[in-house]
Design a protein around this motif. Structure first.
Motif, PDB file in Angstrom:
ATOM      1  N   THR A 160     -26.069  -4.928  51.722  1.00  0.00           N
ATOM      2  CA  THR A 160     -26.065  -6.119  52.575  1.00  0.00           C
ATOM      3  C   THR A 160     -27.203  -6.081  53.577  1.00  0.00           C
ATOM      4  O   THR A 160     -27.174  -6.769  54.597  1.00  0.00           O
ATOM      5  N   THR A 161     -28.207  -5.242  53.280  1.00  0.00           N
ATOM      6  CA  THR A 161     -29.329  -5.145  54.213  1.00  0.00           C
ATOM      7  C   THR A 161     -30.129  -6.419  54.188  1.00  0.00           C
ATOM      8  O   THR A 161     -30.038  -7.243  53.285  1.00  0.00           O
ATOM      9  N   THR A 162     -30.936  -6.597  55.201  1.00  0.00           N
ATOM     10  CA  THR A 162     -31.796  -7.782  55.305  1.00  0.00           C
ATOM     11  C   THR A 162     -32.683  -7.916  54.075  1.00  0.00           C
ATOM     12  O   THR A 162     -32.919  -9.005  53.553  1.00  0.00           O
ATOM     13  N   ARG A 163     -33.174  -6.760  53.583  1.00  0.00           N
ATOM     14  CA  ARG A 163     -34.087  -6.772  52.445  1.00  0.00           C
ATOM     15  C   ARG A 163     -33.446  -7.402  51.216  1.00  0.00           C
ATOM     16  O   ARG A 163     -33.986  -8.308  50.599  1.00  0.00           O
ATOM     17  N   THR A 164     -32.274  -6.952  50.827  1.00  0.00           N
ATOM     18  CA  THR A 164     -31.643  -7.479  49.633  1.00  0.00           C
ATOM     19  C   THR A 164     -31.091  -8.874  49.856  1.00  0.00           C
ATOM     20  O   THR A 164     -30.963  -9.648  48.919  1.00  0.00           O
ATOM     21  N   GLN A 165     -30.743  -9.186  51.100  1.00  0.00           N
ATOM     22  CA  GLN A 165     -30.316 -10.551  51.381  1.00  0.00           C
ATOM     23  C   GLN A 165     -31.448 -11.528  51.121  1.00  0.00           C
ATOM     24  O   GLN A 165     -31.227 -12.624  50.595  1.00  0.00           O
ATOM     25  N   ARG A 166     -32.688 -11.120  51.500  1.00  0.00           N
ATOM     26  CA  ARG A 166     -33.827 -12.005  51.252  1.00  0.00           C
ATOM     27  C   ARG A 166     -34.052 -12.223  49.768  1.00  0.00           C
ATOM     28  O   ARG A 166     -34.433 -13.305  49.329  1.00  0.00           O
ATOM     29  N   ILE A 167     -33.816 -11.175  48.957  1.00  0.00           N
ATOM     30  CA  ILE A 167     -33.985 -11.307  47.511  1.00  0.00           C
ATOM     31  C   ILE A 167     -33.025 -12.339  46.960  1.00  0.00           C
ATOM     32  O   ILE A 167     -33.400 -13.234  46.203  1.00  0.00           O
ATOM     33  N   ALA A 222     -37.047  -6.158  43.969  1.00  0.00           N
ATOM     34  CA  ALA A 222     -36.122  -5.428  43.117  1.00  0.00           C
ATOM     35  C   ALA A 222     -36.416  -3.935  43.151  1.00  0.00           C
ATOM     36  O   ALA A 222     -35.505  -3.102  43.172  1.00  0.00           O
ATOM     37  N   ARG A 223     -37.679  -3.581  43.183  1.00  0.00           N
ATOM     38  CA  ARG A 223     -38.016  -2.161  43.233  1.00  0.00           C
ATOM     39  C   ARG A 223     -37.550  -1.549  44.545  1.00  0.00           C
ATOM     40  O   ARG A 223     -37.020  -0.428  44.557  1.00  0.00           O
ATOM     41  N   LEU A 224     -37.734  -2.278  45.648  1.00  0.00           N
ATOM     42  CA  LEU A 224     -37.279  -1.767  46.933  1.00  0.00           C
ATOM     43  C   LEU A 224     -35.776  -1.515  46.916  1.00  0.00           C
ATOM     44  O   LEU A 224     -35.287  -0.504  47.434  1.00  0.00           O
ATOM     45  N   ALA A 225     -35.038  -2.440  46.289  1.00  0.00           N
ATOM     46  CA  ALA A 225     -33.593  -2.284  46.238  1.00  0.00           C
ATOM     47  C   ALA A 225     -33.198  -1.065  45.401  1.00  0.00           C
ATOM     48  O   ALA A 225     -32.289  -0.311  45.769  1.00  0.00           O
ATOM     49  N   ILE A 235     -33.238 -12.482  38.087  1.00  0.00           N
ATOM     50  CA  ILE A 235     -33.104 -12.435  39.545  1.00  0.00           C
ATOM     51  C   ILE A 235     -32.593 -13.747  40.109  1.00  0.00           C
ATOM     52  O   ILE A 235     -32.146 -13.795  41.264  1.00  0.00           O
ATOM     53  N   ALA A 236     -32.614 -14.818  39.301  1.00  0.00           N
ATOM     54  CA  ALA A 236     -32.134 -16.115  39.791  1.00  0.00           C
ATOM     55  C   ALA A 236     -30.614 -16.149  39.924  1.00  0.00           C
ATOM     56  O   ALA A 236     -30.072 -17.064  40.543  1.00  0.00           O
ATOM     57  N   ARG A 237     -29.931 -15.164  39.358  1.00  0.00           N
ATOM     58  CA  ARG A 237     -28.475 -15.134  39.468  1.00  0.00           C
ATOM     59  C   ARG A 237     -28.021 -14.953  40.912  1.00  0.00           C
ATOM     60  O   ARG A 237     -26.917 -15.345  41.285  1.00  0.00           O
ATOM     61  N   GLY A 238     -28.855 -14.361  41.730  1.00  0.00           N
ATOM     62  CA  GLY A 238     -28.557 -14.276  43.151  1.00  0.00           C
ATOM     63  C   GLY A 238     -27.610 -13.175  43.544  1.00  0.00           C
ATOM     64  O   GLY A 238     -27.279 -13.045  44.724  1.00  0.00           O
ATOM     65  N   ASP A 239     -27.122 -12.374  42.596  1.00  0.00           N
ATOM     66  CA  ASP A 239     -26.182 -11.316  42.951  1.00  0.00           C
ATOM     67  C   ASP A 239     -26.756  -9.937  42.693  1.00  0.00           C
ATOM     68  O   ASP A 239     -26.033  -8.988  42.413  1.00  0.00           O
ATOM     69  N   LEU A 240     -28.078  -9.839  42.773  1.00  0.00           N
ATOM     70  CA  LEU A 240     -28.708  -8.551  42.516  1.00  0.00           C
ATOM     71  C   LEU A 240     -28.199  -7.483  43.471  1.00  0.00           C
ATOM     72  O   LEU A 240     -27.989  -6.334  43.090  1.00  0.00           O
ATOM     73  N   ALA A 241     -27.931  -7.884  44.722  1.00  0.00           N
ATOM     74  CA  ALA A 241     -27.464  -6.919  45.719  1.00  0.00           C
ATOM     75  C   ALA A 241     -26.143  -6.299  45.292  1.00  0.00           C
ATOM     76  O   ALA A 241     -25.970  -5.076  45.317  1.00  0.00           O
ATOM     77  N   SER A 242     -25.208  -7.148  44.866  1.00  0.00           N
ATOM     78  CA  SER A 242     -23.907  -6.604  44.476  1.00  0.00           C
ATOM     79  C   SER A 242     -24.007  -5.759  43.221  1.00  0.00           C
ATOM     80  O   SER A 242     -23.283  -4.772  43.069  1.00  0.00           O
TER      81      SER A 242
END
Length: 594
Positions: A361-368, A527-530, A348-355
């Protein structure tokens, strides 16, 4: 005869397979009795039932220094066996037979565990060695001066200093159609010969007793005294011969002194009826001895049932709680530590989990993504790391349980003997053979469910681009994460929001956006939410529940299979009862067949 042979063969199988593993009181004597019984069955009873017309075998046995070898040579009329003053010699037994009978003794029909040696020369003198290994050879000497139909076997001393010689002497005597016991005027009252003679009487064997080296002036007195002792011991029907003490003539006893015994043996050899009487008497006696000997073994085996019950209880007492602890450790979050936690944090430290989950691009995944720094991508998938951790955890639990059982058995009164007899069967299975297949099948099963769910998403939203391995890695992580991670997720009822959908402002603070701000290190909540937003909360829940259930079932089966493998070392008290019953039934069948 075929019916009787079949009954004895069945009894032999029951005796050979009867477990006498535990060191209960008196079991050493019972084990020796079983070995003696098996030897007599293999060396004499079964061969004689198979070939009732085979030549008779007279075994010449007795105490150290009784003159057996000299007597044998004198009866035959040539030196066929080594005699001497050094006792005991560690020589092979010698079987002298007429050449026409060679086929009967060259085969393994009788004494099948002794290798045939056909040298006719007397065996050279060998040094005395109390620790000498067991003799495995039977030296055959064909000689046409001996009458066909009866062979003579010069056996080792029954009281030999060498234990293996004593055991062989007993084995040979039990294989005889006729027991010829040789003793001396000075030693005929010794305990060992009389113990053997009483055993012979109990088993109905045909017996001849030779009193050797008798002073001529005491011959009549000693003969009467020995005959009285024989009668008192139930051996009044035994043939009795006396050999006066006299100088040897070229190494042989004077012909006149052995003539009565030689003539008697020749009559047995030459008269088919006389030979048949001797053979049938010994065979019937041996057969009559089988049921009581079998009942003795059955009683001893039944006495072991309590010990086996205790060992079963102790084994279950280790494995049952060990299984519960193992299964709990697979789903209570314990696996989210060490290498798995480190790999997850890198993941998760890679920072691109959303992509990787479809460009959300929701607030939730941006926070992750914003909360974590960049890190190098691991060469091994997170799912593989988790499977490795599962394998290591289950193997450790199983191995620990097995080692604890062994420790418990060693403390048990009967455990040491059990481990000595069957310890090679309790070695823990190596990890790859134990867990390679079940863990691989578990991994494939979970991956296939994720792939199926993603295919449905792709059909509904062809524009969504998702890294499938990322979804797989998250799902494996959620499966082994602590339960509080799952309960922290408060997706809308029946929520199936897809990645990329804009959050409804009217639901802020009440739906997924209500994720706690402070989550434990290594939490999988975000991550589960995403993934729930991608696949749907119900789908994620179903995959996770199925993955956990499958993992627990497979891990439990691995532990159970190892427990069953370990317990196969034990005897079931119920199964032991059936084995004892089978032995008693076989013994009764021998009685009926006779």
């Amino acid at each position: 005869m075929p019916k009787r042979l079949a009954a004895v063969e069945r009894l032999r199988t029951q005796v050979a397979t009867l477990p006498l593993t535990l060191d209960v009181e008196g079991v050493a004597d019972v084990r020796r009795e079983r070995e003696d019984l098996l030897s007599q069955l293999d060396d004499y009873i079964l061969p004689r039932l198979q070939r009732p017309d085979a030549p008779a075998l007279a075994v010449i046995g007795g105490s150290t220094g009784a003159g057996k070898s000299t007597l044998t040579n004198s009866i035959v009329g040539r030196e066929v066996t080594r005699s001497g003053v050094l006792r005991p010699t560690t020589r092979s037994p010698v079987l002298v037979h007429h050449p026409i009978d060679s086929g009967a003794f060259l085969s393994q029909r009788i004494l099948p565990r002794l290798t045939r040696v056909t040298s006719e020369a007397p065996e050279p003198v060998q040094p005395i060695d109390p620790n000498a290994p067991r003799i495995t050879g039977l030296r055959l000497v064909p000689y046409d001066g001996l009458a066909p139909g009866l062979a003579l076997l010069d056996a080792p001393d029954i009281d030999s200093l060498v234990e293996t010689n004593r055991d062989l002497a007993v084995q040979l005597l039990q294989a005889a159609d006729l027991w010829v016991f040789v003793t001396t005027a000075a030693r005929y009252a010794d305990a060992t010969p009389w113990k053997m003679l009483r055993q012979a009487a109990e088993r109905g064997a045909a017996i001849a007793v030779v009193l050797d080296r008798v002073p001529p002036e005491s011959l009549q007195e000693l003969r009467i005294h020995l005959a009285t002792k024989l009668r008192d011991q139930g051996l009044g029907g035994a043939a009795l011969f006396t050999v006066p003490e006299s100088p040897l003539e070229n190494g042989f006893l004077p012909p006149a002194s052995v003539k009565p015994l030689r003539d008697w043996l020749r009559r047995i050899a030459g008269d088919a009826r006389s030979r048949s009487v001797v053979i049938e008497r010994t065979l019937k006696g041996a057969l009559r001895s089988l049921p009581p000997r079998a009942r003795l073994l059955a009683k001893a085996a039944a006495a072991q049932a309590d010990g086996w019950s205790q060992l079963w209880e102790e084994t279950d007492g280790v494995f049952i709680p060990a299984r519960s602890r193992m299964l709990e450790g697979l789903t209570d979050g314990s696996l989210m530590s060490g290498q798995v936690l480190s790999h997850w944090q890198e993941f998760i430290a890679r920072g691109d989990l959303a992509s990787r989950l479809g460009g959300v691009t929701t607030t939730r995944t941006q926070r992750i993504g914003a909360a974590l720094s960049q890190a190098e991508e691991s060469e091994e998938s997170l799912a593989a790391t988790i499977c490795e951790a599962v394998s290591a955890s289950v193997h450790h639990s199983v191995r620990t349980a097995m080692e604890q059982v062994v420790v418990t058995w060693r403390k048990h009164p009967y455990g040491v003997g059990l481990l000595t007899a069957r310890g090679h069967q309790v070695t823990p299975t190596d990890r790859e053979n134990l867990l390679g297949r079940p863990v691989d099948e578990w991994r494939r099963g979970v991956t296939e469910q994720v792939t199926e769910a993603l295919n449905k998403v792709r059909q509904e939203r062809p524009d969504v681009s998702v890294d499938e391995q990322t979804v797989v890695d998250v799902m494996f992580t959620v499966t082994v994460a602590p339960d509080h991670d799952a309960t922290s997720v408060s997706s809308p009822a029946g929520g199936t929001g897809a990645v990329g959908e804009q959050a409804d402002p009217s639901t802020e603070g009440t739906g997924p956006a209500a994720e706690p701000e402070d989550v434990p290190a290594g939490s999988t909540v975000g991550a589960r939410l995403a993934v729930e937003e991608l696949l749907g909360a119900e789908t994620v829940r179903a995959i996770v529940d199925a993955a956990r259930a499958d993992l627990l079932e497979r891990a439990g089966s691995v532990m159970e299979n190892e427990r069953l493998r370990l317990e196969r070392v034990l005897e079931s008290p119920e199964g032991l009862g059936l084995r004892v019953g089978g032995l008693l039934d076989a013994a009764s069948a021998v009685n009926i067949a006779e």
